[in-house]
Design a protein around this motif. Structure first.
Motif, PDB file in Angstrom:
ATOM      1  N   PHE A  40       8.561   2.153   3.396  1.00 13.09           N
ATOM      2  CA  PHE A  40       7.413   2.836   1.554  1.00 13.09           C
ATOM      3  C   PHE A  40       6.930   1.054   0.885  1.00 13.09           C
ATOM      4  O   PHE A  40       5.209   1.052   0.699  1.00 13.09           O
ATOM      5  N   LEU A  44       2.421   0.157   1.470  1.00 14.53           N
ATOM      6  CA  LEU A  44       1.989   0.283   0.943  1.00 14.53           C
ATOM      7  C   LEU A  44       1.346  -1.261   1.208  1.00 14.53           C
ATOM      8  O   LEU A  44       0.019  -1.891   0.565  1.00 14.53           O
ATOM      9  N   LEU A  47      -1.502  -0.906   3.729  1.00 15.16           N
ATOM     10  CA  LEU A  47      -2.498  -0.665   3.236  1.00 15.16           C
ATOM     11  C   LEU A  47      -3.436  -0.689   2.404  1.00 15.16           C
ATOM     12  O   LEU A  47      -5.056  -1.478   2.572  1.00 15.16           O
ATOM     13  N   PHE A 108       7.453  -4.900   0.250  1.00 13.38           N
ATOM     14  CA  PHE A 108       6.015  -5.525   0.081  1.00 13.38           C
ATOM     15  C   PHE A 108       5.221  -6.471  -0.609  1.00 13.38           C
ATOM     16  O   PHE A 108       4.657  -6.977  -0.408  1.00 13.38           O
TER      17      PHE A 108
END
Length: 185
Positions: A40, A44, A47, A108
């Motif tokens: 995840f 992110l 993206l 991330f």
């Protein structure tokens, strides 16, 4: 319309095979137990980074010199490597929580900070100058998500076969070496 997605998916997917990004994800997945959260965080970051590239097209490379991006990326890899090596030593002394132990934040931060100026980000921006931006983003995200899933599963397989201390040392050293490569090449 499908050409915009498929063309981007194939080019970005092939460009990322064996790239430092996939190696980084593999190394992180060796250290993480909650791999879904890692995924995840990766998605992110991809993206945001690739979304901005697509919105900006070639504009982003004119704002920040590529040499500065390479220096920052190299420093980030070296810092991650040192933190991994230090966390292994600290783990034996105390069970303190480093941010590196949070798979979402680790994935991330690594991708968000190191992907600026990467060939896939630049390619995404270039595709957006010719094709529909939303379709390009869709193709890029499908390619990067599929490769990340495969890489995370490979990391899970490898970590089940190798002792955790060895994985930590190898991971830390490889991150430092990847970081140094930014300064050498």
């Amino acid at each position: 319309m499908l050409q915009d997605i498929w063309g981007t998916l194939i080019v970005v997917g092939l460009a990322e095979l064996g790239d430092k990004t996939q190696l980084s994800i593999l190394l992180l997945s060796l250290k993480m137990k909650q791999r879904l959260y890692l995924l995840f965080g990766l998605i992110l970051a991809f993206l945001i980074v690739d979304g901005i590239a697509i919105l900006a097209g070639e504009w982003i490379t004119n704002i920040v010199p590529i040499s500065s991006v390479k220096i920052l990326s190299g420093a980030i890899f070296i810092i991650f490597g040192i933190l991994i090596l230090r966390s292994e030593k600290e783990e034996t002394k105390t069970k303190s929580k480093y941010y590196l132990k949070n798979p979402f934040y680790s994935g991330f931060a690594l991708i968000f900070l190191s992907e600026w100026g990467d060939k896939t980000q630049i390619a995404s921006g270039l595709f957006a100058t010719k094709y529909n931006g939303l379709m390009v983003l869709t193709g890029v995200m499908i390619a990067l998500t599929l490769l990340s899933i495969l890489t995370i599963y490979l990391g899970e397989f490898i970590s089940s076969k190798i002792e955790r201390k060895a994985v930590t040392k190898i991971t830390g050293v490889l991150f430092v070496l990847i970081g140094l490569s930014f300064f050498l090449f």
